[in-house]
Every structure is written in structure tokens, then in C-alpha cells.
Design a protein around this motif. Structure first.
Motif, PDB file in Angstrom:
ATOM      1  N   GLY A 104       0.809  -1.210   0.000  1.00  0.00           N
ATOM      2  CA  GLY A 104       0.000   0.000   0.000  1.00  0.00           C
ATOM      3  C   GLY A 104       0.841   1.258   0.000  1.00  0.00           C
ATOM      4  O   GLY A 104       2.071   1.220  -0.040  1.00  0.00           O
ATOM      5  N   LEU A 105       0.140   2.375   0.038  1.00  0.00           N
ATOM      6  CA  LEU A 105       0.780   3.685   0.026  1.00  0.00           C
ATOM      7  C   LEU A 105       0.839   4.272   1.423  1.00  0.00           C
ATOM      8  O   LEU A 105      -0.072   4.067   2.226  1.00  0.00           O
ATOM      9  N   THR A 106       1.885   5.021   1.690  1.00  0.00           N
ATOM     10  CA  THR A 106       1.942   5.784   2.944  1.00  0.00           C
ATOM     11  C   THR A 106       1.020   6.990   2.797  1.00  0.00           C
ATOM     12  O   THR A 106       0.615   7.342   1.675  1.00  0.00           O
ATOM     13  N   PRO A 107       0.673   7.634   3.892  1.00  0.00           N
ATOM     14  CA  PRO A 107      -0.153   8.851   3.776  1.00  0.00           C
ATOM     15  C   PRO A 107       0.484   9.899   2.858  1.00  0.00           C
ATOM     16  O   PRO A 107      -0.211  10.536   2.058  1.00  0.00           O
ATOM     17  N   GLY A 108       1.796  10.075   2.931  1.00  0.00           N
ATOM     18  CA  GLY A 108       2.472  11.029   2.062  1.00  0.00           C
ATOM     19  C   GLY A 108       2.400  10.635   0.598  1.00  0.00           C
ATOM     20  O   GLY A 108       2.254  11.488  -0.277  1.00  0.00           O
ATOM     21  N   GLU A 109       2.517   9.342   0.338  1.00  0.00           N
ATOM     22  CA  GLU A 109       2.417   8.848  -1.037  1.00  0.00           C
ATOM     23  C   GLU A 109       1.001   9.017  -1.573  1.00  0.00           C
ATOM     24  O   GLU A 109       0.807   9.344  -2.745  1.00  0.00           O
ATOM     25  N   ARG A 110       0.005   8.816  -0.709  1.00  0.00           N
ATOM     26  CA  ARG A 110      -1.384   9.031  -1.140  1.00  0.00           C
ATOM     27  C   ARG A 110      -1.611  10.491  -1.519  1.00  0.00           C
ATOM     28  O   ARG A 110      -2.258  10.787  -2.530  1.00  0.00           O
ATOM     29  N   LEU A 111      -1.062  11.404  -0.721  1.00  0.00           N
ATOM     30  CA  LEU A 111      -1.178  12.835  -1.038  1.00  0.00           C
ATOM     31  C   LEU A 111      -0.468  13.152  -2.349  1.00  0.00           C
ATOM     32  O   LEU A 111      -0.977  13.903  -3.189  1.00  0.00           O
ATOM     33  N   ARG A 112       0.712  12.585  -2.527  1.00  0.00           N
ATOM     34  CA  ARG A 112       1.465  12.826  -3.759  1.00  0.00           C
ATOM     35  C   ARG A 112       0.715  12.277  -4.960  1.00  0.00           C
ATOM     36  O   ARG A 112       0.662  12.913  -6.015  1.00  0.00           O
ATOM     37  N   LEU A 113       0.106  11.119  -4.821  1.00  0.00           N
ATOM     38  CA  LEU A 113      -0.653  10.523  -5.915  1.00  0.00           C
ATOM     39  C   LEU A 113      -1.829  11.421  -6.294  1.00  0.00           C
ATOM     40  O   LEU A 113      -2.084  11.648  -7.478  1.00  0.00           O
TER      41      LEU A 113
END
Length: 68
Positions: free
Chosen positions: A29-38
């Protein structure tokens, strides 16, 4: 921004999006930061594609005026 610059930008955004999504598959899965970046990448990609479509439409109308 020229059409070539826009398409290059779109390709860069897609590449980064692909890296994030591939990493998420391999790491659970994605980290919270990666979700924001996505989300930001998706927003930028939509804007770049819209800009490219506007540029393409304008070039069609410009060609019509030159030939008519």
C-alpha cells in the motif's frame, strides 16, 4: 508552454504515478504522504491533459483561419 513540453510533462507525471502505484503493490500500500502525492499527480495530470487539448483545439481553429 509548447505542445512538446506539455507531452513531456505528462509523460513525467505518468512515470511518477506508475512508480508510486508499483511500489504500493510491492510494499502493501501507500503511505499517507504517497497518497497525497498521488492525488497531486492526478490533479497535475488532469490539468496538463486539459491544457494539451486546449492547445490542440486552438491549433485546429488557427489552421482553419489560415486556409479560409
Amino acid at each position: 508552454m509548447a505542445a512538446r513540453e506539455i507531452t513531456d510533462r505528462i509523460a513525467d507525471l505518468i512515470d511518477e504515478e506508475h512508480r508510486l502505484r508499483t511500489g504500493a503493490l510491492h510494499h502493501g500500500g501507500l503511505t499517507p504522504g504517497e497518497r497525497l502525492r498521488l492525488k497531486d499527480l492526478e490533479r497535475q495530470l488532469d490539468a496538463a491533459v486539459d491544457l494539451l487539448h486546449r492547445r490542440q483545439a486552438l491549433s485546429v481553429f488557427d489552421d482553419d483561419r489560415d486556409g479560409g
